[in-house]
Design a protein around this motif. Structure first.
Motif, PDB file in Angstrom:
ATOM      1  N   UNK A   1      41.086  41.035  21.878  1.00  0.00           N
ATOM      2  CA  UNK A   1      42.353  40.297  23.004  1.00  0.00           C
ATOM      3  C   UNK A   1      42.311  40.759  24.204  1.00  0.00           C
ATOM      4  N   UNK A   2      41.856  42.102  24.586  1.00  0.00           N
ATOM      5  CA  UNK A   2      41.704  42.689  25.843  1.00  0.00           C
ATOM      6  C   UNK A   2      40.487  42.175  26.540  1.00  0.00           C
ATOM      7  N   UNK A   3      39.453  41.870  26.153  1.00  0.00           N
ATOM      8  CA  UNK A   3      38.203  41.137  26.756  1.00  0.00           C
ATOM      9  C   UNK A   3      38.486  39.950  26.874  1.00  0.00           C
ATOM     10  N   UNK A   4      39.508  38.939  26.212  1.00  0.00           N
ATOM     11  CA  UNK A   4      39.709  37.942  26.716  1.00  0.00           C
ATOM     12  C   UNK A   4      40.586  37.877  27.717  1.00  0.00           C
ATOM     13  N   UNK A   5      41.690  38.745  27.815  1.00  0.00           N
ATOM     14  CA  UNK A   5      42.510  38.908  28.980  1.00  0.00           C
ATOM     15  C   UNK A   5      41.585  39.210  30.184  1.00  0.00           C
ATOM     16  N   UNK A   6      40.666  40.266  30.123  1.00  0.00           N
ATOM     17  CA  UNK A   6      40.009  40.613  31.098  1.00  0.00           C
ATOM     18  C   UNK A   6      39.134  39.638  32.057  1.00  0.00           C
ATOM     19  N   UNK A   7      38.526  38.758  31.055  1.00  0.00           N
ATOM     20  CA  UNK A   7      37.911  37.675  31.485  1.00  0.00           C
ATOM     21  C   UNK A   7      38.691  36.620  32.214  1.00  0.00           C
ATOM     22  N   UNK A   8      40.011  36.220  31.496  1.00  0.00           N
ATOM     23  CA  UNK A   8      40.751  35.191  32.037  1.00  0.00           C
ATOM     24  C   UNK A   8      41.473  35.932  33.432  1.00  0.00           C
ATOM     25  N   UNK A   9      41.746  37.173  33.642  1.00  0.00           N
ATOM     26  CA  UNK A   9      42.221  37.754  34.828  1.00  0.00           C
ATOM     27  C   UNK A   9      41.141  37.936  35.830  1.00  0.00           C
ATOM     28  N   UNK A  10      39.929  38.077  35.551  1.00  0.00           N
ATOM     29  CA  UNK A  10      39.016  37.977  36.540  1.00  0.00           C
ATOM     30  C   UNK A  10      38.678  36.531  37.095  1.00  0.00           C
ATOM     31  N   UNK A  11      38.952  35.538  36.338  1.00  0.00           N
ATOM     32  CA  UNK A  11      38.874  34.095  36.755  1.00  0.00           C
ATOM     33  C   UNK A  11      40.054  34.053  37.800  1.00  0.00           C
ATOM     34  N   UNK A  12      41.398  34.528  37.466  1.00  0.00           N
ATOM     35  CA  UNK A  12      42.349  34.492  38.198  1.00  0.00           C
ATOM     36  C   UNK A  12      42.247  35.184  39.707  1.00  0.00           C
ATOM     37  N   UNK A  13      41.862  36.468  39.399  1.00  0.00           N
ATOM     38  CA  UNK A  13      41.323  36.900  40.719  1.00  0.00           C
ATOM     39  C   UNK A  13      40.406  36.373  41.764  1.00  0.00           C
ATOM     40  N   UNK A  14      39.286  35.672  40.983  1.00  0.00           N
ATOM     41  CA  UNK A  14      38.514  34.714  41.656  1.00  0.00           C
ATOM     42  C   UNK A  14      39.086  33.716  42.530  1.00  0.00           C
ATOM     43  N   UNK A  15      40.013  32.866  41.870  1.00  0.00           N
ATOM     44  CA  UNK A  15      40.829  32.002  42.263  1.00  0.00           C
ATOM     45  C   UNK A  15      41.625  32.302  43.602  1.00  0.00           C
ATOM     46  N   UNK A  16      42.232  33.450  43.473  1.00  0.00           N
ATOM     47  CA  UNK A  16      43.242  34.089  44.440  1.00  0.00           C
ATOM     48  C   UNK A  16      42.508  34.750  45.631  1.00  0.00           C
TER      49      UNK A  16
END
Length: 129
Positions: free
Chosen positions: A111-126
């Motif tokens: 679960x943590x790895x999934x969130x880390x991947x998604x948030x790194x995508x979010x940071x990339x967009x931002x």
């Protein structure tokens, strides 16, 4: 059914809370990083990933602060997931705080790895490193 395991994560994100809030609280914002597509009707959010869809009910929403949702599969339980914006009072550093539940202890890391991947995508967009 066994108890789910609660876990929390903190991700520093160098953007304004109001911008970050747009990405965690709106269907268009969430579909940029959290799911392939997100729709909402009233309090029900529909998340679509590669053909499968899950629905969640909006429990709490507070402008520039947080959004709390509950998967419809978890209705009548205490389980939810929450995306909350934390701003350090002194440094003004912004972090995205995530609270979620895993089916069991073994799935917490996943679960943590999934969130880390998604948030790194979010940071990339931002454009936040």
């Amino acid at each position: 059914m066994s108890e789910k395991v609660k876990y929390e994560l903190e991700f520093p994100i160098q953007v304004s809370p109001s911008l970050l809030y747009q990405y965690i609280s709106t269907p268009s914002g969430l579909s940029e990083w959290y799911a392939d597509n997100v729709n909402s009707r009233g309090e029900i959010f529909t998340f679509i990933w590669e053909g499968s869809e899950e629905q969640a009910k909006l429990l709490t929403k507070k402008s520039d602060d947080k959004i709390k949702l509950q998967w419809l599969d978890d209705e009548d339980t205490a389980y939810y997931f929450e995306l909350r914006i934390q701003v350090d009072a002194i440094t003004k550093d912004v972090s995205l705080m995530i609270t979620d539940f895993a089916e069991d202890e073994d799935e917490v890391e996943e679960g943590k790895m999934l969130w880390e991947n998604m948030v790194s995508e979010l940071k990339h967009i931002l454009g936040s490193s």
